[in-house]
Design a protein around this motif. Structure first.
Motif, PDB file in Angstrom:
ATOM      1  N   LYS A   1       0.824  -1.216   0.000  1.00  0.00           N
ATOM      2  CA  LYS A   1       0.000   0.000   0.000  1.00  0.00           C
ATOM      3  C   LYS A   1       0.857   1.265   0.000  1.00  0.00           C
ATOM      4  O   LYS A   1       0.502   2.290   0.566  1.00  0.00           O
TER       5      LYS A   1
ATOM      6  N   ASP B   1       1.368   3.240  -2.360  1.00  0.00           N
ATOM      7  CA  ASP B   1       0.753   4.338  -3.105  1.00  0.00           C
ATOM      8  C   ASP B   1      -0.039   5.280  -2.203  1.00  0.00           C
ATOM      9  O   ASP B   1      -0.357   6.403  -2.594  1.00  0.00           O
ATOM     10  N   LYS B   2      -0.347   4.842  -0.994  1.00  0.00           N
ATOM     11  CA  LYS B   2      -1.121   5.667  -0.058  1.00  0.00           C
ATOM     12  C   LYS B   2      -0.251   6.729   0.619  1.00  0.00           C
ATOM     13  O   LYS B   2      -0.774   7.601   1.316  1.00  0.00           O
TER      14      LYS B   2
ATOM     15  N   SER C   1       3.271   9.523   0.468  1.00  0.00           N
ATOM     16  CA  SER C   1       4.192  10.280  -0.384  1.00  0.00           C
ATOM     17  C   SER C   1       5.571   9.633  -0.317  1.00  0.00           C
ATOM     18  O   SER C   1       5.839   8.786   0.543  1.00  0.00           O
TER      19      SER C   1
ATOM     20  N   VAL D   1      -1.451  -0.944  -6.799  1.00  0.00           N
ATOM     21  CA  VAL D   1      -2.153   0.069  -7.604  1.00  0.00           C
ATOM     22  C   VAL D   1      -1.264   0.563  -8.739  1.00  0.00           C
ATOM     23  O   VAL D   1      -1.663   0.556  -9.907  1.00  0.00           O
ATOM     24  N   ASN D   2      -0.043   0.990  -8.413  1.00  0.00           N
ATOM     25  CA  ASN D   2       0.846   1.494  -9.469  1.00  0.00           C
ATOM     26  C   ASN D   2       2.002   0.540  -9.788  1.00  0.00           C
ATOM     27  O   ASN D   2       2.895   0.868 -10.535  1.00  0.00           O
TER      28      ASN D   2
ATOM     29  N   LEU E   1       4.454  -0.477  -8.133  1.00  0.00           N
ATOM     30  CA  LEU E   1       5.762  -0.160  -7.566  1.00  0.00           C
ATOM     31  C   LEU E   1       6.352  -1.399  -6.897  1.00  0.00           C
ATOM     32  O   LEU E   1       5.688  -2.058  -6.113  1.00  0.00           O
TER      33      LEU E   1
ATOM     34  N   SER F   1       3.343  -1.609  -4.246  1.00  0.00           N
ATOM     35  CA  SER F   1       1.966  -1.137  -4.436  1.00  0.00           C
ATOM     36  C   SER F   1       1.307  -1.939  -5.545  1.00  0.00           C
ATOM     37  O   SER F   1       1.853  -2.065  -6.636  1.00  0.00           O
TER      38      SER F   1
ATOM     39  N   ARG G   1       6.938   7.334   2.668  1.00  0.00           N
ATOM     40  CA  ARG G   1       7.283   5.956   2.325  1.00  0.00           C
ATOM     41  C   ARG G   1       8.642   5.573   2.894  1.00  0.00           C
ATOM     42  O   ARG G   1       8.800   4.543   3.539  1.00  0.00           O
TER      43      ARG G   1
END
Length: 198
Positions: free
Chosen positions: A143, A145-146, A148, A176-177, A179, A174, A152
């Protein structure tokens, strides 16, 4: 290796249901709701191979996925979800412990933690236990992406320090993206090559 050819094999609830071949196995463990299923789907480039649920505690067996005919990903039930009955939590614990302690095909455990949260006791206990058993592990902080970039970095350093983990032995991730996906695949492949079954 890009793990595109993947099939679900079995959801095992007893040790005698486990696959009988000698392929290495990578187990995925984490507290309920840390994004384990999303991580697996992102790694495998699939949307719903591992079922994602908003209801924690949904995975109840050891779910085996055969990847590229060369290794298994094993999705373990999430731990630490209070609404699951005590009897079921106890049986999960016995099954998981027996699997981790006795499975010679087990090459390592990917321990998944939510990057946004601090050190959790259950995660610490699992990592300590894996070290005691000399079972290789890799930490993944999900997570990402949640947060900055600065947050991080700060959170990852806090988790590293709290769990005694080197930055080389973990991945910030992540779903989502995506990463960290390539780095995680690379580290998982190395774990598989160092299988205790070899």
């Amino acid at each position: 290796m890009d793990y595109l050819e993947t099939t679900f094999v079995i959801s095992a609830h007893r040790l005698d249901q486990l696959p009988t071949d000698e392929l290495p196995e990578i187990a995925f463990a984490g507290r309920s709701n840390v994004g384990k299923s999303s991580l697996l789907n992102t790694l495998l480039n699939r949307k719903q191979l591992a079922k994602v649920s908003s209801r924690p505690g949904k995975t109840t067996g050891l779910n085996f996925f055969l990847v590229q005919q060369s290794l298994y990903f094993v999705d373990l039930p999430g731990y630490g979800y209070a609404k699951v009955g005590k009897e079921q939590r106890f049986s999960w614990g016995k099954l998981i412990s027996a699997y981790l302690e006795t499975r010679k095909q087990l090459a390592g455990v990917v321990v998944i933690m939510d990057l946004r949260h601090g050190v959790k006791q259950l995660d610490s206990e699992l990592l300590h236990w894996l070290r005691r058993q000399s079972i290789p592990f890799l930490a993944v902080y999900t997570k990402a992406d949640k947060l900055s970039g600065n947050e991080r970095t700060r959170q990852a350093a806090l988790l590293d320090a709290g769990h005694g983990i080197s930055s080389a032995d973990r991945v910030v991730f992540s779903s989502v993206n995506r990463l960290g996906r390539e780095l995680l695949l690379e580290k998982i492949q190395k774990l598989g090559e160092g299988s205790r079954a070899s």
